[in-house]
Design an enzyme around this catalytic site. Structure first.
Site, PDB file in Angstrom:
ATOM      1  N   SER A 125       0.830  -1.205   0.000  1.00 21.74           N
ATOM      2  CA  SER A 125       0.000   0.000   0.000  1.00 21.74           C
ATOM      3  C   SER A 125       0.862   1.252   0.000  1.00 21.74           C
ATOM      4  CB  SER A 125      -0.855  -0.034   1.263  1.00 21.74           C
ATOM      5  OG  SER A 125      -1.437   1.210   1.485  1.00 21.74           O
ATOM      6  N   TYR A 150      -2.012  -1.624  11.066  1.00 21.23           N
ATOM      7  CA  TYR A 150      -2.287  -2.070   9.685  1.00 21.23           C
ATOM      8  C   TYR A 150      -1.153  -1.638   8.761  1.00 21.23           C
ATOM      9  CZ  TYR A 150      -3.994  -2.121   4.924  1.00 21.23           C
ATOM     10  OH  TYR A 150      -4.083  -2.316   3.561  1.00 21.23           O
ATOM     11  N   LYS A 154       2.039  -3.832   6.446  1.00 20.91           N
ATOM     12  CA  LYS A 154       2.457  -3.751   5.040  1.00 20.91           C
ATOM     13  C   LYS A 154       3.973  -3.531   4.955  1.00 20.91           C
ATOM     14  CE  LYS A 154      -1.532  -4.570   3.405  1.00 20.91           C
ATOM     15  NZ  LYS A 154      -1.793  -5.923   2.908  1.00 20.91           N
TER      16      LYS A 154
HETATM   17  N1  LIG Z   1      -8.900  -1.728  -0.665  1.00 17.92           N
HETATM   18  C1  LIG Z   1      -7.918  -0.869  -0.437  1.00 17.92           C
HETATM   19  O1  LIG Z   1      -8.141   0.346  -0.364  1.00 17.92           O
HETATM   20  C2  LIG Z   1      -6.489  -1.347  -0.289  1.00 17.92           C
HETATM   21  C3  LIG Z   1      -5.423  -0.428  -0.409  1.00 17.92           C
HETATM   22  C4  LIG Z   1      -4.114  -0.882  -0.276  1.00 17.92           C
HETATM   23  C5  LIG Z   1      -3.869  -2.231  -0.010  1.00 17.92           C
HETATM   24  N2  LIG Z   1      -4.926  -3.088   0.108  1.00 17.92           N
HETATM   25  C6  LIG Z   1      -4.649  -4.505   0.399  1.00 17.92           C
HETATM   26  O2  LIG Z   1      -5.168  -5.288  -0.661  1.00 17.92           O
HETATM   27  C7  LIG Z   1      -5.594  -6.561  -0.169  1.00 17.92           C
HETATM   28  C8  LIG Z   1      -7.008  -6.825  -0.610  1.00 17.92           C
HETATM   29  O3  LIG Z   1      -7.834  -5.773  -0.166  1.00 17.92           O
HETATM   30  P1  LIG Z   1      -9.406  -5.763  -0.454  1.00 17.92           P
HETATM   31  O4  LIG Z   1      -9.825  -4.332  -0.462  1.00 17.92           O
HETATM   32  O5  LIG Z   1      -9.715  -6.612  -1.616  1.00 17.92           O
HETATM   33  O6  LIG Z   1      -9.933  -6.419   0.895  1.00 17.92           O
HETATM   34  P2  LIG Z   1     -11.141  -7.443   1.142  1.00 17.92           P
HETATM   35  O7  LIG Z   1     -11.394  -7.466   2.599  1.00 17.92           O
HETATM   36  O8  LIG Z   1     -12.277  -7.126   0.231  1.00 17.92           O
HETATM   37  O9  LIG Z   1     -10.498  -8.832   0.664  1.00 17.92           O
HETATM   38  C9  LIG Z   1      -9.687  -9.613   1.497  1.00 17.92           C
HETATM   39  C10 LIG Z   1     -10.226 -11.032   1.459  1.00 17.92           C
HETATM   40  O10 LIG Z   1      -9.372 -11.862   2.252  1.00 17.92           O
HETATM   41  C11 LIG Z   1     -10.154 -12.721   3.031  1.00 17.92           C
HETATM   42  N3  LIG Z   1      -9.366 -13.068   4.227  1.00 17.92           N
HETATM   43  C12 LIG Z   1      -8.983 -12.248   5.238  1.00 17.92           C
HETATM   44  N4  LIG Z   1      -8.265 -12.941   6.146  1.00 17.92           N
HETATM   45  C13 LIG Z   1      -8.176 -14.219   5.694  1.00 17.92           C
HETATM   46  C14 LIG Z   1      -7.564 -15.411   6.190  1.00 17.92           C
HETATM   47  N5  LIG Z   1      -6.937 -15.442   7.377  1.00 17.92           N
HETATM   48  N6  LIG Z   1      -7.671 -16.533   5.447  1.00 17.92           N
HETATM   49  C15 LIG Z   1      -8.309 -16.532   4.257  1.00 17.92           C
HETATM   50  N7  LIG Z   1      -8.923 -15.452   3.756  1.00 17.92           N
HETATM   51  C16 LIG Z   1      -8.854 -14.305   4.463  1.00 17.92           C
HETATM   52  C17 LIG Z   1     -11.447 -11.971   3.317  1.00 17.92           C
HETATM   53  O11 LIG Z   1     -12.551 -12.801   3.586  1.00 17.92           O
HETATM   54  C18 LIG Z   1     -11.646 -11.186   2.023  1.00 17.92           C
HETATM   55  O12 LIG Z   1     -12.438 -11.900   1.101  1.00 17.92           O
HETATM   56  C19 LIG Z   1      -5.400  -6.516   1.339  1.00 17.92           C
HETATM   57  O13 LIG Z   1      -4.155  -7.103   1.634  1.00 17.92           O
HETATM   58  C20 LIG Z   1      -5.356  -5.030   1.640  1.00 17.92           C
HETATM   59  O14 LIG Z   1      -4.623  -4.756   2.797  1.00 17.92           O
HETATM   60  C21 LIG Z   1      -6.217  -2.688  -0.040  1.00 17.92           C
END
Ligand SMILES: NC(=O)c1ccc[n+]([C@@H]2O[C@H](COP(=O)([O-])OP(=O)(O)OC[C@H]3O[C@@H](n4cnc5c(N)ncnc54)[C@H](O)[C@@H]3O)[C@@H](O)[C@H]2O)c1
Length: 341
Positions: A125, A150, A154
């Site tokens: 991120s 959080y 990262k």
């Molecule tokens: N959405 C954003 O703004 C953003 C920005 C920067 C980085 N990220 C990173 O991108 C990644 C995806 O983000 P997203 O927005 O799609 O989030 P999200 O919550 O929609 O997707 C994450 C998925 O992982 C699953 N999950 C969580 N813990 C788990 C575990 N222990 N075992 C198996 N499954 C598990 C959840 O059920 C979910 O479906 C994350 O690592 C997040 O930190 C997101």
């Protein structure tokens, strides 16, 4: 070629699964459904006509991760999205975040290090930069002290991968530093699930537009920016998903220069909170009820990416405009509301 997408039923993971399938990859999704539902699979099928394999596994359970890799010896790569992502919650429950975001990463890397060759893509991120001194932000901008557990996961996650790659040449990894993902698939078959109060601006905007929330607060109207509000780099989730596919292909084709690389994934354009609201008003034809309130502690003023490295090295560029991304977010919001009444 078989690719594991952890968190593949989540927001970014589901869109990436679609783009991988379009390119002919065979996808196996691991998700524990902690922030998603199995219905997302139907949305993926509606777009691609192909149901990805799905295993409901909690990656915190080390023995289940080991067992998965024993059963799937032919995995060529892993795209690791699964994580907890609510910044505020991470302050209250730091250990949950370290366990879910770091523990799971370690278990996966341990399994990959047993293989002769493995490709690994990590969801990082732009939070790693904090308030960068120079705009746009390049990949060599210093990583600043994390503002939350959080954000720290990262930074630590990147370090763990980098150090593992140093001693494990069989693992080739890329960390993608996302700026601000938004929007949904233009078909409105998949998008960001409306679970809990939105953490990000765009779902808050569309929910307010849909009447779910009465008003949206704009935190700070007195920043030294053009219109006084904070600036971010909003990237359409489909563009972001495509960046994962090209990054993965780079590793699978052995085109990477080092076995650990980092890329910014953004549009290169900063948009203010008020510009986002205006975009919503343009594409929806609705007036948004918003109010400018005081600054929120911990918010940085401006962050947008220098995407030269991703453009030149990956040959990838974000294609969608803010309005196009907003249009897809609004279409998705309307679909979700229609289904929930
Ligand atoms: N959405 C954003 O703004 C953003 C920005 C920067 C980085 N990220 C990173 O991108 C990644 C995806 O983000 P997203 O927005 O799609 O989030 P999200 O919550 O929609 O997707 C994450 C998925 O992982 C699953 N999950 C969580 N813990 C788990 C575990 N222990 N075992 C198996 N499954 C598990 C959840 O059920 C979910 O479906 C994350 O690592 C997040 O930190 C997101």
């Amino acid at each position: 070629m078989k690719i594991v997408v952890t968190g593949g039923l989540g927001f970014i993971g589901s869109h990436t699964t679609v783009e991988l399938q379009k390119k002919g990859f065979e996808v196996v999704i691991i998700d524990d459904l902690s922030n998603s539902t199995e219905k997302v699979l139907d949305g993926i099928v509606a777009i691609t006509g192909k149901r990805p394999e799905f295993e409901k596994i909690d990656l915190k359970e080390k023995s289940k991760v080991e067992d998965f890799f024993k059963r799937h010896q032919d995995i060529a790569g892993v795209i690791h999205f699964a994580a907890s992502k609510a910044v505020g919650e991470s302050v209250e429950k730091p250990l949950l975040y370290y366990e879910n975001n770091i523990g799971t990463l370690v278990y996966l890397l341990k399994e990959l290090s047993k293989k002769q060759r493995a490709s690994f893509i990590f969801s990082s991120s732009c939070t790693v930069y904090g308030q960068a001194d120079k705009m746009p932000i390049t990949e060599d901008a210093p990583v600043k002290a994390a503002e939350s557990p959080y954000g720290n996961t990262k930074q630590i996650g990147e370090e763990i991968i980098q150090e593992t790659c140093k001693v494990t040449p069989a693992i080739n990894a890329i960390a993608l530093r996302y700026f601000n993902p938004m929007g949904a698939h233009p078909s409105a078959e998949i998008g960001e699930l409306p679970i809990g109060v939105p953490q990000n601006l765009v779902p808050f905007v569309t929910q307010t537009g849909a009447g779910i929330r009465e008003q949206i607060s704009v935190f700070g109207g007195d920043y030294p920016t053009e219109d006084g509000t904070c600036i971010r780099d909003y990237i359409h989730v489909v563009d972001l998903a495509k960046a994962h596919v090209v990054a993965l292909e780079r590793l699978l084709d052995g085109k990477n220069e080092e076995n650990y690389e980092v890329f910014n994934v953004g549009t290169g354009k900063g948009s203010s909170v008020l510009e986002v609201i205006q975009s919503f008003e343009r594409v929806s034809g609705k007036k948004l009820n918003y109010k400018i309130v005081g600054r929120r502690p911990g918010d940085i003023m401006t962050a947008y990416a220098d995407t030269t490295k991703a453009n030149e090295v990956l040959g990838w560029k974000a294609e969608s405009s803010l309005d196009e991304a907003m249009k897809s977010a609004w279409l998705w919001e309307q679909r979700v509301r229609k289904e929930s009444v």
